[in-house]
Design an enzyme around this catalytic site. Structure first.
Site, PDB file in Angstrom:
ATOM      1  N   GLU A   1      67.017 155.736 -20.163  1.00 47.62           N
ATOM      2  CA  GLU A   1      67.602 155.005 -19.042  1.00 47.62           C
ATOM      3  C   GLU A   1      69.112 155.215 -19.121  1.00 47.62           C
ATOM      4  O   GLU A   1      69.752 154.790 -20.075  1.00 47.62           O
ATOM      5  CB  GLU A   1      67.298 153.517 -19.128  1.00 47.62           C
ATOM      6  CG  GLU A   1      65.902 153.124 -18.748  1.00 47.62           C
ATOM      7  CD  GLU A   1      65.722 151.615 -18.819  1.00 47.62           C
ATOM      8  OE1 GLU A   1      66.739 150.882 -18.692  1.00 47.62           O
ATOM      9  OE2 GLU A   1      64.590 151.180 -19.016  1.00 47.62           O
TER      10      GLU A   1
ATOM     11  N   ASP B   1      72.204 141.787 -17.204  1.00 48.75           N
ATOM     12  CA  ASP B   1      72.637 142.250 -18.517  1.00 48.75           C
ATOM     13  C   ASP B   1      73.396 141.182 -19.289  1.00 48.75           C
ATOM     14  O   ASP B   1      74.186 140.428 -18.726  1.00 48.75           O
ATOM     15  CB  ASP B   1      73.524 143.495 -18.367  1.00 48.75           C
ATOM     16  CG  ASP B   1      72.754 144.667 -17.792  1.00 48.75           C
ATOM     17  OD1 ASP B   1      71.603 144.864 -18.224  1.00 48.75           O
ATOM     18  OD2 ASP B   1      73.279 145.366 -16.912  1.00 48.75           O
TER      19      ASP B   1
END
Length: 259
Positions: free
Chosen positions: A48, A59
């Site tokens: 990724e 995140d």
């Protein structure tokens, strides 16, 4: 390389997949290229490649900081696609980013640029399933997988929509909250895996950082594990980065194949 092709290859060897996340451009595009090579050398099956955004809502602090470093170093979508095209490792590359960047570039152009640069999957954490018609149409036209997430709170009806529209693999968020390393595997991991009835490979992320945890998640029924913050922490340390990335990748991959 397409994601389905990699899963077929691994199935033939009776292996589960190790998927690594790193933020493109942290600390530079050249460094990212070398880190991808090192991770693949260590056993990573897919990468990724994060396209940084200023407000990465899914995140935790580790990857937020990586995004900030990358943006400060000048990473942008044009440079990102140039970087992706320069990566020659024989593994699937997956773009992980947020919808604002896709919308600003234009959905069709963004997906076309992904395909042209060798990216074969896209993950967009802040794009709800109800608003994906345009990107799904573009992904189908350019043979790019659209990968969706489910969480411990995703209900059956919503899961069915995701199973029908998604491809590549299903990203299972193992716990509530944001990305980051954890000391243990969440109890919710097994519960979510038990609820997920799909032909798509099931990849579990959020919180996995060592071989023991990898083994536990695979034993719970996952087809793949996704590790990000543990790798990004090594990059942030600037201490023997390539050696430590390869070492951790080997440990995690051993956990994926029961060694």
């Amino acid at each position: 390389m397409r994601i389905a092709e990699k899963f077929r290859e691994l199935k033939a060897k009776n292996e589960k997949a190790l998927i690594a996340y790193i933020c493109a451009g942290d600390p530079s595009a050249d460094a990212t290229r070398e880190y991808v090579h090192t991770l693949v050398k260590g056993g990573v099956d897919m990468v990724e490649l994060g396209l940084p955004f200023s407000d990465p809502v899914a995140d935790g602090p580790t990857i937020q900081a990586a995004s900030d470093r990358s943006l400060e170093a000048g990473m942008n979508p044009d440079t990102y696609f140039e970087l992706a095209a320069s990566i020659k490792e024989q593994v699937p590359l997956i773009c992980m980013t947020y919808y604002n960047l896709i919308f600003r570039r234009g959905v069709e152009k963004f997906v076309k640029d992904c395909a042209a640069s060798g990216i074969t999957g896209i993950i967009v954490p802040d794009l709800p399933i109800e608003e994906t018609d345009d990107i799904l149409k573009a992904c189908k036209a350019h043979c790019v997988d659209m990968i969706f997430m489910v969480t411990p709170l995703t209900d059956k009806e919503r899961m069915q929509k995701i199973f029908t529209k998604g491809s590549g693999f299903l990203y299972i968020v193992s716990r509530l909250g944001v990305t980051g390393t954890r000391a243990d595997v969440a109890k919710s991991t097994k519960e979510v895996l038990d609820k997920v009835n799909t032909a798509l490979p099931r990849a579990v992320g959020f919180g996995i950082s060592n071989g023991k945890q990898a083994t536990e998640v695979i034993a719970a029924g996952a087809d793949a594990i996704i590790v990000g913050s543990a790798f990004v922490n090594i990059i942030a340390s600037q201490d023997n980065v390539e050696g430590r990335l390869e070492e951790l990748a080997r440990e995690l991959k051993a956990g994926c194949i029961g060694q």
